[in-house]
Write a protein that holds these residues in place. Structure first.
Motif, PDB file in Angstrom:
ATOM      1  N   GLY A 264       0.760  -1.213   0.063  1.00  0.00           N
ATOM      2  CA  GLY A 264      -0.114   0.092   0.013  1.00  0.00           C
ATOM      3  C   GLY A 264       0.892   1.255   0.074  1.00  0.00           C
ATOM      4  O   GLY A 264       0.502   2.184  -0.698  1.00  0.00           O
ATOM      5  N   ALA A 265       1.922   1.234   0.664  1.00  0.00           N
ATOM      6  CA  ALA A 265       2.701   2.575   0.841  1.00  0.00           C
ATOM      7  C   ALA A 265       3.568   2.568  -0.492  1.00  0.00           C
ATOM      8  O   ALA A 265       3.780   3.810  -0.998  1.00  0.00           O
ATOM      9  N   MET A 266       3.714   1.527  -1.127  1.00  0.00           N
ATOM     10  CA  MET A 266       4.420   1.627  -2.416  1.00  0.00           C
ATOM     11  C   MET A 266       3.534   1.928  -3.531  1.00  0.00           C
ATOM     12  O   MET A 266       3.935   3.071  -4.502  1.00  0.00           O
TER      13      MET A 266
ATOM     14  N   ARG B 254       3.218   5.099  -7.498  1.00  0.00           N
ATOM     15  CA  ARG B 254       2.254   5.095  -8.497  1.00  0.00           C
ATOM     16  C   ARG B 254       1.179   6.274  -8.379  1.00  0.00           C
ATOM     17  O   ARG B 254       0.687   6.608  -9.350  1.00  0.00           O
ATOM     18  N   GLY B 255       1.296   6.681  -6.984  1.00  0.00           N
ATOM     19  CA  GLY B 255       0.354   7.909  -6.966  1.00  0.00           C
ATOM     20  C   GLY B 255      -1.196   7.261  -6.710  1.00  0.00           C
ATOM     21  O   GLY B 255      -2.027   8.072  -6.736  1.00  0.00           O
ATOM     22  N   ASN B 256      -1.267   5.981  -6.641  1.00  0.00           N
ATOM     23  CA  ASN B 256      -2.727   5.333  -6.573  1.00  0.00           C
ATOM     24  C   ASN B 256      -3.032   5.281  -5.175  1.00  0.00           C
ATOM     25  O   ASN B 256      -2.818   4.200  -4.512  1.00  0.00           O
TER      26      ASN B 256
END
Length: 168
Positions: free
Chosen positions: A74-76, A81-83
């Motif tokens: 989730g952090a990545m 990705r800005g998602n």
């Protein structure tokens, strides 16, 4: 005519790099082995584990793995990705899995502690019949030494004098 594989007359002789170490098979120290019979190795008994303990352990392992993966992915997703929707959802799922793992572990530990306490109570019935004199929770007239100053006199020597100086 000289062949292509003849040594050049000016070329030095190559040294064998393994010559400097000698023969390792004969130079090394031989270590004796412990003589274990094959029958001892075959007779290993499997360890018996309570099925509830094993299932709780593996449930906690899976939940912790899901939690760590969810939070890190989730952090990545959020950072790289800005998602925010997918990353936030994965982080929330990971956090919920970690909380569930914690409460599963805590519930099993508390249940095991209460079982141990019940077993101890059954075996220690004589300790439950202690007198109240064994504990100093209810202090009453036995605490007369608490009002003594350094010379051993009671602080209540000056009942009506009103001054706080000590007498000589």
């Amino acid at each position: 005519m000289p062949s292509d594989f003849d040594a050049w007359p000016d070329e030095p002789a190559e040294d064998d790099p393994e010559d400097r170490w000698g023969d390792p098979e004969s130079d090394l120290v031989t270590v004796p082995t412990v003589g274990e019979s094959e029958a001892e190795e075959d007779e290993e008994e499997p360890v018996e584990i309570d099925s509830e303990l094993a299932s709780t352990f593996w449930a906690v392992v899976v939940l912790v793995n899901v939690g760590v993966a969810g939070i890190s992915l989730g952090a990545m997703f959020i950072y790289f990705r800005g998602n925010h929707l997918l990353g936030g959802g994965a982080a929330v799922v990971g956090a919920l899995a970690l909380f569930r793992a914690y409460y599963t572990y805590r519930g099993f530990r508390d249940e095991a502690d209460s079982d141990d306490t019940d077993d101890n109570r059954d075996s220690d019935d004589t300790d439950d019949n202690r007198d109240s004199d064994d504990t100093d929770d209810n202090r009453d007239s036995d605490d007369t030494d608490d009002n003594r100053d350094s010379d051993g006199d009671s602080d209540d020597d000056n009942h009506g004098s009103g001054d706080s100086t000590t007498r000589n």
